[in-house]
Write a protein that holds these residues in place. Structure first.
Motif, PDB file in Angstrom:
ATOM      1  N   GLU A 123       0.873  -1.169   0.000  1.00 18.95           N
ATOM      2  CA  GLU A 123       0.000   0.000   0.000  1.00 18.95           C
ATOM      3  C   GLU A 123       0.914   1.224   0.000  1.00 18.95           C
ATOM      4  O   GLU A 123       1.414   1.653   1.035  1.00 18.95           O
ATOM      5  N   SER A 128      -4.669   2.876  -1.517  1.00 22.90           N
ATOM      6  CA  SER A 128      -4.227   2.274  -2.783  1.00 22.90           C
ATOM      7  C   SER A 128      -3.748   0.851  -2.505  1.00 22.90           C
ATOM      8  O   SER A 128      -3.382   0.503  -1.383  1.00 22.90           O
ATOM      9  N   PHE A 129      -3.758   0.052  -3.539  1.00 23.95           N
ATOM     10  CA  PHE A 129      -3.370  -1.352  -3.363  1.00 23.95           C
ATOM     11  C   PHE A 129      -2.601  -1.802  -4.598  1.00 23.95           C
ATOM     12  O   PHE A 129      -3.106  -1.697  -5.733  1.00 23.95           O
TER      13      PHE A 129
END
Length: 482
Positions: A123, A128-129
């Protein structure tokens, strides 16, 4: 016995016939169909259809099953294949059995890794990923030499299949019958999908050149000479393929004045004469400290002289044949050159006479001071070894690094700290301490300089056939939190 092509799940008998011969006797063992560029492109297209049209690349358990099945079939055929290696390649029976056992171990090693291909996540910013996904690179072309036709196939094929690649193989024209039998073991595996593995024989360079230039091929895995490796790099450049190359070697063995000379002589005799010196990691330069140079030279010459050269099938033989009479003639010329440029400590010859049909040369040793000589700089690929002096560690390192090659080396000393200093300073992909020529599936091999690009064996061998894909998503935080 007849060696054929294997494309898209079918055996094909196309192309002119060539003979496969026993290098120890000149006897014809069987024949093979020589392929062409059209067959190479047909095989590459089949492999590409299998890569995109099946779930092979997404099925690690299936890939592991196929590799385990392949290993089991190789093991069941071990004795038959070992006999065929002796007959078609010329090496000793013990060397042939060792090649088979090592190959089976390698296939099982990569079968295990097939189910352990892992990526990572992170992250980078809140909400976000990122997924770093490891996936198959595509279609791999595997170009195999003749000197270890099973081992040098499976150390590329095993990781390629484990990674999820589909493959096209080009075997050496000197060992087509061995390759045919290995392919029979492979294509009999129930878990292997149609079109995943294809194979095209050849007698020249048309098939190899077609695979290198083909837009259907994504990865080239080649083992062979540095000169051919350079041509492959140039041929692959227009399509920007990934290229893995294990190329020539000129392995120095550095012997210090505190070395166990009996152990060093035993190790270096074995490593210089294994496979009649026709292996890229063979000890081909003996760098010896001034204080023990006379004693070492006397002992190693006696050990070399005692090596019994003969047919690989004979229980009395301690070194087998060369691959063909052309290489015998080439080595005779090099031995004469060594006598002109240095001092011949032991002059090898064909123990059965040069007019015999068997391709043999007994071991040779020569003293030389000119490090710039082609005899020192170039890979000789046979049982012809230089003896060179050094005075201290700095000179030993300089001489060990004096050639364009950097595949392997060994250091012989009782001083552990010195051994570590030298192993760090020598520019080689593998450095053995007080031994030479130890190769196994778990340990990576590869070269510096003109000895190649990339690594084979080990986890890094698998990485040669994998790509990393970054998948990114901004999913936000619960409740819209910043």
């Amino acid at each position: 016995m007849l060696a054929r092509h294997y494309i898209d799940g079918e055996w094909l008998s196309e192309g002119p016939l060539g003979d496969s011969t026993d290098p120890a006797s000149g006897a014809v063992l069987g024949q093979y169909h020589a392929g062409n560029a059209a067959l190479a492109h047909q095989a590459a297209a089949a492999a590409r259809r299998a890569f995109f049209g099946t779930t092979w690349a997404q099925a690690p358990r299936q890939r592991a099953d196929a590799l385990f099945q392949f290993a089991d079939r190789l093991e069941a055929a071990l004795e038959e294949l070992a006999e065929l290696i002796v007959a078609e390649n010329g090496k000793l029976r013990a060397e042939a059995r060792g090649e088979m056992m090592g190959s089976i171990s390698e296939v099982r090693y990569y079968a295990g890794l097939a189910r352990a291909i892992l990526g990572r996540t992170l992250e980078a910013t809140p909400g976000s990923f990122s997924i770093m996904h490891r996936e198959a690179a595509g279609v791999a072309a595997i170009i195999v030499p003749w000197n270890a036709p099973v081992t040098l196939l499976v150390r590329s094929l095993g990781p390629a299949l484990a990674a999820g690649c589909t493959c096209v193989i080009k075997p050496a024209h000197q060992t087509p019958l061995i390759h045919q039998k290995v392919m029979e073991c492979l294509v009999d595996c129930p878990a292997l999908a149609k079109g995943v593995v294809n194979s095209v024989n050849e007698s020249g360079s048309d098939v190899g050149e077609a695979l290198v230039s083909s837009p259907d091929i994504d990865v080239i895995s080649f083992t062979g000479s540095s000169a051919t490796g350079q041509r492959i790099m140039a041929g692959a450049a227009p399509t920007l393929k990934r290229v893995g190359l294990e190329l020539g070697g000129k392995a120095p063995a550095v012997v210090f004045d505190d070395a166990d000379l009996d152990r060093a002589v035993k190790e270096l005799t074995a490593s210089a004469t294994m496979m009649a010196g026709q292996i890229c990691v063979a000890a081909t330069r003996f760098l010896v400290h001034d204080a023990v140079l006379p004693a070492f030279s006397e002992r190693i010459a006696a050990a070399f002289r005692a090596v019994k050269t003969g047919p690989g099938a004979s229980a009395e033989s301690q070194m087998g044949s060369l691959i063909d009479k052309a290489n015998e003639a080439r080595l005779h010329r090099l031995i004469e050159q060594a006598g002109d440029e240095g001092e011949l400590l032991l002059k090898g010859d064909n123990p059965f006479g040069r007019t015999s049909k068997g391709a043999f040369v007994s071991p040779s040793l020569f003293r030389i001071e000119d490090t710039s000589s082609a005899l020192v700089q170039e890979e000789l690929f046979g049982p012809l070894v230089s003896v060179e002096r050094f005075a201290d560690e700095a000179e030993a390192v300089a001489k060990a690094n004096a050639t364009p090659y950097g595949l392997a080396a060994s250091v012989h000393t009782r001083d552990l700290e010195r051994a570590m200093r030298l192993s760090r300073a020598i520019r080689a992909g593998t450095v053995w301490l007080n031994c030479h020529s130890r190769l196994f599936p778990e340990g990576e091999t590869g070269g510096f300089g003109q000895s190649g690009l990339g690594r084979l064996h080990g986890v890094e061998g698998l990485n040669e056939f994998l790509e990393t894909k970054h998948i990114y998503m901004e999913q936000g935080l619960p409740g819209g939190a910043a």
